[in-house]
Write a protein that holds these residues in place. Structure first.
Motif, PDB file in Angstrom:
ATOM      1  N   THR A 252      25.093 -11.959   8.626  1.00 47.97           N
ATOM      2  CA  THR A 252      23.883 -12.633   9.278  1.00 47.97           C
ATOM      3  C   THR A 252      22.877 -13.408   8.249  1.00 47.97           C
ATOM      4  O   THR A 252      22.433 -12.616   7.486  1.00 47.97           O
ATOM      5  CB  THR A 252      23.251 -11.908  10.324  1.00 47.97           C
ATOM      6  OG1 THR A 252      24.222 -11.276  11.139  1.00 47.97           O
ATOM      7  CG2 THR A 252      22.170 -12.625  11.219  1.00 47.97           C
ATOM      8  N   PRO A 253      22.956 -14.562   8.093  1.00 42.65           N
ATOM      9  CA  PRO A 253      22.048 -15.202   7.228  1.00 42.65           C
ATOM     10  C   PRO A 253      20.514 -14.745   7.471  1.00 42.65           C
ATOM     11  O   PRO A 253      20.033 -14.849   8.663  1.00 42.65           O
ATOM     12  CB  PRO A 253      22.162 -16.576   7.088  1.00 42.65           C
ATOM     13  CG  PRO A 253      22.706 -16.931   8.504  1.00 42.65           C
ATOM     14  CD  PRO A 253      23.740 -15.722   8.864  1.00 42.65           C
ATOM     15  N   PRO A 254      19.523 -14.330   6.221  1.00 43.28           N
ATOM     16  CA  PRO A 254      18.291 -14.167   6.769  1.00 43.28           C
ATOM     17  C   PRO A 254      17.564 -15.461   7.229  1.00 43.28           C
ATOM     18  O   PRO A 254      17.740 -16.509   6.881  1.00 43.28           O
ATOM     19  CB  PRO A 254      17.967 -13.712   5.426  1.00 43.28           C
ATOM     20  CG  PRO A 254      18.770 -14.384   4.254  1.00 43.28           C
ATOM     21  CD  PRO A 254      20.050 -14.504   4.945  1.00 43.28           C
ATOM     22  N   GLN A 255      16.552 -15.103   7.986  1.00 46.37           N
ATOM     23  CA  GLN A 255      15.610 -16.147   8.567  1.00 46.37           C
ATOM     24  C   GLN A 255      14.807 -16.712   7.348  1.00 46.37           C
ATOM     25  O   GLN A 255      14.486 -16.105   6.511  1.00 46.37           O
ATOM     26  CB  GLN A 255      14.905 -15.669   9.819  1.00 46.37           C
ATOM     27  CG  GLN A 255      15.616 -15.147  10.690  1.00 46.37           C
ATOM     28  CD  GLN A 255      14.568 -14.502  11.780  1.00 46.37           C
ATOM     29  OE1 GLN A 255      13.479 -14.344  11.638  1.00 46.37           O
ATOM     30  NE2 GLN A 255      15.118 -14.094  13.060  1.00 46.37           N
ATOM     31  N   LYS A 256      14.580 -17.965   7.666  1.00 47.42           N
ATOM     32  CA  LYS A 256      13.537 -18.801   6.800  1.00 47.42           C
ATOM     33  C   LYS A 256      12.345 -18.146   6.792  1.00 47.42           C
ATOM     34  O   LYS A 256      11.685 -17.842   7.800  1.00 47.42           O
ATOM     35  CB  LYS A 256      13.564 -20.131   6.850  1.00 47.42           C
ATOM     36  CG  LYS A 256      15.106 -20.673   6.620  1.00 47.42           C
ATOM     37  CD  LYS A 256      14.562 -22.458   6.640  1.00 47.42           C
ATOM     38  CE  LYS A 256      15.885 -23.152   6.303  1.00 47.42           C
ATOM     39  NZ  LYS A 256      15.725 -24.413   6.357  1.00 47.42           N
ATOM     40  N   SER A 257      11.724 -17.837   5.322  1.00 53.04           N
ATOM     41  CA  SER A 257      10.308 -17.194   5.346  1.00 53.04           C
ATOM     42  C   SER A 257       9.307 -18.344   5.540  1.00 53.04           C
ATOM     43  O   SER A 257       9.634 -19.663   5.113  1.00 53.04           O
ATOM     44  CB  SER A 257      10.256 -16.301   4.096  1.00 53.04           C
ATOM     45  OG  SER A 257      10.303 -17.437   2.987  1.00 53.04           O
ATOM     46  N   LYS A 258       8.346 -18.027   5.918  1.00 53.58           N
ATOM     47  CA  LYS A 258       7.078 -18.949   6.131  1.00 53.58           C
ATOM     48  C   LYS A 258       6.661 -19.298   4.796  1.00 53.58           C
ATOM     49  O   LYS A 258       6.851 -18.459   3.679  1.00 53.58           O
ATOM     50  CB  LYS A 258       6.165 -18.343   7.024  1.00 53.58           C
ATOM     51  CG  LYS A 258       5.509 -17.054   6.520  1.00 53.58           C
ATOM     52  CD  LYS A 258       4.307 -16.783   7.490  1.00 53.58           C
ATOM     53  CE  LYS A 258       3.804 -15.224   6.844  1.00 53.58           C
ATOM     54  NZ  LYS A 258       2.511 -14.942   7.918  1.00 53.58           N
ATOM     55  N   ALA A 259       5.832 -20.308   4.689  1.00 49.57           N
ATOM     56  CA  ALA A 259       5.218 -20.845   3.285  1.00 49.57           C
ATOM     57  C   ALA A 259       4.398 -19.672   2.655  1.00 49.57           C
ATOM     58  O   ALA A 259       3.707 -19.121   3.496  1.00 49.57           O
ATOM     59  CB  ALA A 259       4.474 -22.147   3.548  1.00 49.57           C
ATOM     60  N   PRO A 260       4.427 -19.683   1.368  1.00 48.25           N
ATOM     61  CA  PRO A 260       3.400 -18.618   0.682  1.00 48.25           C
ATOM     62  C   PRO A 260       2.047 -18.819   0.995  1.00 48.25           C
ATOM     63  O   PRO A 260       1.624 -20.163   1.419  1.00 48.25           O
ATOM     64  CB  PRO A 260       3.667 -18.622  -0.866  1.00 48.25           C
ATOM     65  CG  PRO A 260       4.306 -20.073  -0.804  1.00 48.25           C
ATOM     66  CD  PRO A 260       5.044 -20.408   0.391  1.00 48.25           C
ATOM     67  N   GLU A 261       1.191 -17.722   1.530  1.00 50.89           N
ATOM     68  CA  GLU A 261      -0.119 -17.959   1.843  1.00 50.89           C
ATOM     69  C   GLU A 261      -1.034 -18.227   0.360  1.00 50.89           C
ATOM     70  O   GLU A 261      -0.670 -17.919  -0.834  1.00 50.89           O
ATOM     71  CB  GLU A 261      -0.875 -16.590   2.309  1.00 50.89           C
ATOM     72  CG  GLU A 261      -0.131 -16.369   3.418  1.00 50.89           C
ATOM     73  CD  GLU A 261      -0.888 -14.987   4.243  1.00 50.89           C
ATOM     74  OE1 GLU A 261      -1.689 -14.661   3.660  1.00 50.89           O
ATOM     75  OE2 GLU A 261       0.125 -14.413   4.909  1.00 50.89           O
ATOM     76  N   VAL A 262      -2.127 -19.227   0.562  1.00 49.79           N
ATOM     77  CA  VAL A 262      -2.733 -19.717  -0.514  1.00 49.79           C
ATOM     78  C   VAL A 262      -4.354 -18.987  -0.168  1.00 49.79           C
ATOM     79  O   VAL A 262      -4.598 -19.159   1.059  1.00 49.79           O
ATOM     80  CB  VAL A 262      -2.872 -21.079  -0.711  1.00 49.79           C
ATOM     81  CG1 VAL A 262      -3.719 -21.649  -1.905  1.00 49.79           C
ATOM     82  CG2 VAL A 262      -1.403 -21.601  -0.805  1.00 49.79           C
ATOM     83  N   SER A 263      -4.919 -18.691  -1.327  1.00 52.21           N
ATOM     84  CA  SER A 263      -6.415 -18.383  -0.937  1.00 52.21           C
ATOM     85  C   SER A 263      -7.257 -19.338  -0.730  1.00 52.21           C
ATOM     86  O   SER A 263      -6.965 -20.439  -1.394  1.00 52.21           O
ATOM     87  CB  SER A 263      -6.868 -17.569  -2.472  1.00 52.21           C
ATOM     88  OG  SER A 263      -6.013 -16.394  -2.609  1.00 52.21           O
ATOM     89  N   PRO A 264      -8.355 -19.087  -0.163  1.00 47.72           N
ATOM     90  CA  PRO A 264      -9.368 -20.089  -0.058  1.00 47.72           C
ATOM     91  C   PRO A 264      -9.902 -20.319  -1.234  1.00 47.72           C
ATOM     92  O   PRO A 264     -10.191 -19.496  -2.057  1.00 47.72           O
ATOM     93  CB  PRO A 264     -10.408 -19.591   1.122  1.00 47.72           C
ATOM     94  CG  PRO A 264      -9.826 -18.294   1.489  1.00 47.72           C
ATOM     95  CD  PRO A 264      -8.639 -18.173   0.597  1.00 47.72           C
ATOM     96  N   ARG A 265     -10.527 -21.585  -1.474  1.00 48.74           N
ATOM     97  CA  ARG A 265     -10.931 -21.911  -2.652  1.00 48.74           C
ATOM     98  C   ARG A 265     -12.407 -21.295  -3.199  1.00 48.74           C
ATOM     99  O   ARG A 265     -12.553 -21.117  -4.291  1.00 48.74           O
ATOM    100  CB  ARG A 265     -11.505 -23.538  -2.758  1.00 48.74           C
ATOM    101  CG  ARG A 265     -10.087 -24.288  -2.471  1.00 48.74           C
ATOM    102  CD  ARG A 265     -10.565 -25.855  -2.624  1.00 48.74           C
ATOM    103  NE  ARG A 265     -11.175 -26.011  -4.087  1.00 48.74           N
ATOM    104  CZ  ARG A 265     -10.787 -27.030  -4.763  1.00 48.74           C
ATOM    105  NH1 ARG A 265      -9.889 -28.318  -4.076  1.00 48.74           N
ATOM    106  NH2 ARG A 265     -11.415 -27.262  -6.014  1.00 48.74           N
TER     107      ARG A 265
END
Length: 85
Positions: A13-26
């Motif tokens: 079973t192929p793994p599900q796509k992960s969400k985009a990496p989180e970015v810190s607030p500026r």
């Protein structure tokens, strides 16, 4: 002779796509570093003024509570550093 059971599930079973990496607030990194420096400067200023006997209006009244203020600022900077990505 008994017959082996047939698999009901696919082998792979192929793994599900992960969400985009989180970015810190500026604002996070500058605030974190500012809290470290403010805490360090507060403690250093307290020690220098206390050892020379200089009276600083607010710091002299707080006495050893100045250490708590300085370390609180440093600890808040460390807490913010755990949110940094």
């Amino acid at each position: 002779m008994a017959k082996s059971k047939v698999r009901k599930k696919a082998v792979y079973t192929p793994p599900q796509k992960s969400k985009a990496p989180e970015v810190s607030p500026r604002w996070l990194a500058p605030t974190m570093i500012a809290l470290w420096l403010i805490g360090l400067a507060w403690i250093a200023t307290f020690y220098v003024t206390a050892s020379t006997g200089t009276k600083v209006p607010v710091m002299s009244d707080l006495q050893n509570w100045n250490l708590g203020i300085g370390f609180t600022a440093i600890i808040l900077g460390v807490i913010l550093s755990t949110r940094w990505r």
